[in-house]
Design a protein around this motif. Structure first.
Motif, PDB file in Angstrom:
ATOM      1  N   UNK A  21     -36.765   0.250   1.118  1.00 44.03           N
ATOM      2  CA  UNK A  21     -38.392   0.452   1.990  1.00 44.03           C
ATOM      3  C   UNK A  21     -38.963   1.577   2.081  1.00 44.03           C
ATOM      4  N   UNK A  22     -40.077   1.295   2.119  1.00 47.21           N
ATOM      5  CA  UNK A  22     -40.782   2.070   2.672  1.00 47.21           C
ATOM      6  C   UNK A  22     -41.881   2.144   4.171  1.00 47.21           C
ATOM      7  N   UNK A  23     -42.622   2.174   4.638  1.00 44.28           N
ATOM      8  CA  UNK A  23     -42.683   2.200   5.548  1.00 44.28           C
ATOM      9  C   UNK A  23     -43.882   1.389   5.849  1.00 44.28           C
ATOM     10  N   UNK A  24     -44.735   0.851   4.973  1.00 43.68           N
ATOM     11  CA  UNK A  24     -45.719  -0.231   4.661  1.00 43.68           C
ATOM     12  C   UNK A  24     -44.932  -1.790   4.524  1.00 43.68           C
ATOM     13  N   UNK A  41     -32.280   0.958   3.019  1.00 39.24           N
ATOM     14  CA  UNK A  41     -32.105   2.668   2.423  1.00 39.24           C
ATOM     15  C   UNK A  41     -33.812   2.930   2.603  1.00 39.24           C
ATOM     16  N   UNK A  42     -33.554   3.751   3.104  1.00 35.59           N
ATOM     17  CA  UNK A  42     -35.528   4.773   2.424  1.00 35.59           C
ATOM     18  C   UNK A  42     -35.614   5.354   2.137  1.00 35.59           C
ATOM     19  N   UNK A  43     -36.533   4.667   0.921  1.00 35.49           N
ATOM     20  CA  UNK A  43     -37.281   5.339  -0.136  1.00 35.49           C
ATOM     21  C   UNK A  43     -37.468   6.850  -0.317  1.00 35.49           C
ATOM     22  N   UNK A  44     -38.786   7.012   0.550  1.00 38.37           N
ATOM     23  CA  UNK A  44     -38.764   8.929   1.025  1.00 38.37           C
ATOM     24  C   UNK A  44     -39.475   9.411   1.906  1.00 38.37           C
ATOM     25  N   UNK A  45     -39.100   8.390   3.578  1.00 40.29           N
ATOM     26  CA  UNK A  45     -39.194   9.216   4.574  1.00 40.29           C
ATOM     27  C   UNK A  45     -38.321   9.852   5.185  1.00 40.29           C
ATOM     28  N   UNK A  61     -41.009  11.316  13.314  1.00 37.16           N
ATOM     29  CA  UNK A  61     -41.828   9.951  13.529  1.00 37.16           C
ATOM     30  C   UNK A  61     -40.933   8.719  13.003  1.00 37.16           C
ATOM     31  N   UNK A  62     -41.401   8.638  11.662  1.00 37.05           N
ATOM     32  CA  UNK A  62     -41.436   7.398  10.681  1.00 37.05           C
ATOM     33  C   UNK A  62     -39.739   7.100  10.796  1.00 37.05           C
ATOM     34  N   UNK A  63     -39.128   8.074  10.187  1.00 38.85           N
ATOM     35  CA  UNK A  63     -37.938   7.531  10.463  1.00 38.85           C
ATOM     36  C   UNK A  63     -36.728   7.303  11.480  1.00 38.85           C
ATOM     37  N   UNK A  64     -37.476   7.465  12.323  1.00 38.54           N
ATOM     38  CA  UNK A  64     -37.087   7.561  14.016  1.00 38.54           C
ATOM     39  C   UNK A  64     -37.613   5.334  14.121  1.00 38.54           C
ATOM     40  N   UNK A  65     -39.162   5.236  13.489  1.00 39.12           N
ATOM     41  CA  UNK A  65     -38.819   3.890  13.726  1.00 39.12           C
ATOM     42  C   UNK A  65     -37.881   2.768  12.911  1.00 39.12           C
TER      43      UNK A  65
END
Length: 79
Positions: A21-24, A41-45, A61-65
């Motif tokens: 997944x990514x943030x969007x 799994x985080x894509x690039x964040x 911030x984004x990884x924590x979210x």
């Protein structure tokens, strides 16, 4: 007949069902992710270049979210 069984619940005794997944997509596909996946799994964040873009600069911030999202939905999270 359509089988509406959650994909991860159908196979949870055998293996985890994961999604990158990514943030969007974390929000645009939240219902789908919650229903069918139990591992994220985080894509690039969470790649080093995004977490540490410059010397003495860290951005979590984004990884924590994303971790909060995984915890909210009781999912395993990989960075």
């Amino acid at each position: 007949m359509i089988d509406n069984t959650s994909l991860y619940k159908k196979y949870e005794k055998d293996f985890k069902i994961g999604a990158a997944i990514n943030y969007k997509t974390m929000y645009s596909a939240e219902k789908l992710i919650h229903k069918h996946f139990n591992s994220l799994t985080a894509e690039n964040e969470m790649k080093f270049e995004n977490l540490h873009p410059a010397e003495e600069k860290y951005m979590f911030k984004i990884s924590d979210e994303m971790v909060d999202f995984a915890e909210k939905h009781d999912k395993a999270m990989h960075g």
